[in-house]
Design a protein around this motif. Structure first.
Motif, short mmCIF file in Angstrom:
data_model
loop_
_atom_site.label_atom_id
_atom_site.label_comp_id
_atom_site.label_asym_id
_atom_site.label_seq_id
_atom_site.Cartn_x
_atom_site.Cartn_y
_atom_site.Cartn_z
N GLY A 1 0.82 -1.18 -0.07
CA GLY A 1 0.00 0.03 -0.08
C GLY A 1 0.89 1.20 -0.02
N ALA A 2 0.29 2.35 -0.02
CA ALA A 2 0.91 3.76 0.07
C ALA A 2 1.28 4.03 1.51
N PHE A 3 2.31 4.86 1.49
CA PHE A 3 2.73 5.44 2.76
C PHE A 3 3.44 6.75 2.69
N THR A 4 3.47 7.36 3.53
CA THR A 4 4.06 8.87 3.54
C THR A 4 4.93 8.76 4.57
N ALA A 5 6.17 9.23 4.46
CA ALA A 5 7.34 9.39 5.60
C ALA A 5 7.72 10.68 5.56
N THR A 6 8.03 11.39 6.69
CA THR A 6 8.61 12.77 6.80
C THR A 6 9.93 12.54 7.51
N LEU A 7 10.98 12.78 6.58
CA LEU A 7 12.32 12.89 7.02
C LEU A 7 13.05 14.06 7.33
N GLU A 8 13.68 13.96 8.50
CA GLU A 8 14.30 15.35 8.96
C GLU A 8 15.55 15.13 8.88
N PHE A 9 16.22 16.02 8.11
CA PHE A 9 17.77 16.23 7.82
C PHE A 9 18.42 17.20 8.55
N PRO A 10 19.66 17.52 8.90
CA PRO A 10 20.09 18.69 9.42
C PRO A 10 19.60 20.04 8.65
N GLY A 11 18.91 20.79 9.28
CA GLY A 11 18.18 22.14 8.79
C GLY A 11 16.99 22.05 7.79
N TRP A 12 16.57 20.74 7.43
CA TRP A 12 15.62 20.71 6.65
C TRP A 12 14.91 19.45 6.61
N SER A 13 13.60 19.26 5.89
CA SER A 13 12.92 18.10 6.27
C SER A 13 12.34 17.90 4.72
N ARG A 14 11.75 16.71 4.52
CA ARG A 14 11.46 16.17 3.16
C ARG A 14 10.21 15.29 3.61
N SER A 15 9.26 14.95 2.76
CA SER A 15 8.10 13.92 2.84
C SER A 15 8.30 13.24 1.46
N VAL A 16 8.28 11.84 2.00
CA VAL A 16 8.26 10.80 0.95
C VAL A 16 6.96 10.31 0.80
N VAL A 17 6.34 10.44 -0.53
CA VAL A 17 5.16 9.62 -0.48
C VAL A 17 5.21 8.59 -1.69
N ALA A 18 4.90 7.44 -1.42
CA ALA A 18 5.20 6.29 -2.29
C ALA A 18 4.09 5.32 -1.96
N ALA A 19 4.06 4.33 -3.15
CA ALA A 19 3.13 3.00 -3.04
C ALA A 19 4.26 1.94 -3.37
N ASN B 1 7.14 -0.57 -2.63
CA ASN B 1 8.48 -0.93 -2.10
C ASN B 1 8.92 0.25 -1.04
N PRO B 2 9.00 0.34 0.21
CA PRO B 2 9.35 1.18 0.78
C PRO B 2 11.01 1.35 0.77
N ILE B 3 11.58 0.33 0.46
CA ILE B 3 12.97 0.31 0.39
C ILE B 3 13.44 1.12 -0.70
N ALA B 4 12.89 0.99 -2.03
CA ALA B 4 13.23 1.73 -3.31
C ALA B 4 13.03 3.22 -2.94
N ALA B 5 11.67 3.42 -2.40
CA ALA B 5 11.35 4.92 -2.16
C ALA B 5 12.25 5.59 -1.35
N MET B 6 12.87 4.90 -0.28
CA MET B 6 13.61 5.43 0.69
C MET B 6 15.04 5.66 -0.07
N THR B 7 15.47 4.80 -0.79
CA THR B 7 16.75 4.66 -1.35
C THR B 7 16.95 5.88 -2.29
N SER B 8 15.98 6.20 -3.07
CA SER B 8 15.69 7.15 -4.06
C SER B 8 15.89 8.46 -3.14
N ALA B 9 14.96 8.48 -2.03
CA ALA B 9 14.81 9.83 -1.37
C ALA B 9 16.29 10.26 -0.55
N LEU B 10 16.75 8.97 -0.08
CA LEU B 10 18.34 9.40 0.67
C LEU B 10 19.24 9.67 -0.54
N TYR B 11 19.43 9.24 -1.42
CA TYR B 11 20.17 9.70 -2.63
C TYR B 11 20.14 11.01 -2.96
#
Length: 143
Positions: A55-73, A75-85
């Motif tokens: 299913g779909a998920f939304t993850a809000t990631l905080e990095f030093p000084g900023w944040s980003r939301s990842v919305v994906a359906a 595979n969470p590993i693929a979505a996170m790998t892309s977002a982290l890159y």
């Protein structure tokens, strides 16, 4: 968020055999300290999921000084790998192990970045969240 609090050795006993062998001398608390969520440059600040497999998920990631939301359906590993890159944290997942336990889903990922390797582990009631938390733990330990 649906994080499971580690109260016993669930995470240790759910680990893949090679990791259990490597850490046979560690207590459950020491195992969690070495591989579980830790302080680092990346933090999971928010999580929501449909709860359905794939299913779909939304993850809000905080990095030093900023944040980003990842919305994906899917595979969470693929979505996170892309977002982290894209955020400047290139990571490759070398090994992935997930096991359902009586208290939640335990996930273990072996990450590599810039020639460094390390394991991350997490336990959550949702398998996708557990995967995301384990990846963040692994990446934070490499930093």
């Amino acid at each position: 968020m649906t994080t499971v609090i580690l109260e016993n050795d669930t995470l240790t006993t759910a680990a893949p055999r090679s990791l259990r062998t490597e850490c046979a001398e560690l207590s459950a608390a020491q195992f969690h300290d070495r591989y579980g969520e830790c302080a680092g440059p990346i933090r999971l600040a928010g999580w929501s999921s449909t709860g359905a497999r794939g299913g779909a998920f939304t993850a809000t990631l905080e990095f030093p000084g900023w944040s980003r939301s990842v919305v994906a359906a899917g595979n969470p590993i693929a979505a996170m790998t892309s977002a982290l890159y894209e955020a400047g944290y290139p990571v490759e997942i070398l090994r992935f192990h997930q096991r359902h336990t009586a208290v939640g889903t335990a996930t273990f990922v072996q990450c590599e970045s810039d020639g460094r390797r390390g394991w991350g582990a997490a336990l959550a009631t949702d398998g996708a969240e557990s995967s995301v938390r384990a990846m963040i733990a692994g990446v934070n330990r490499l930093g």
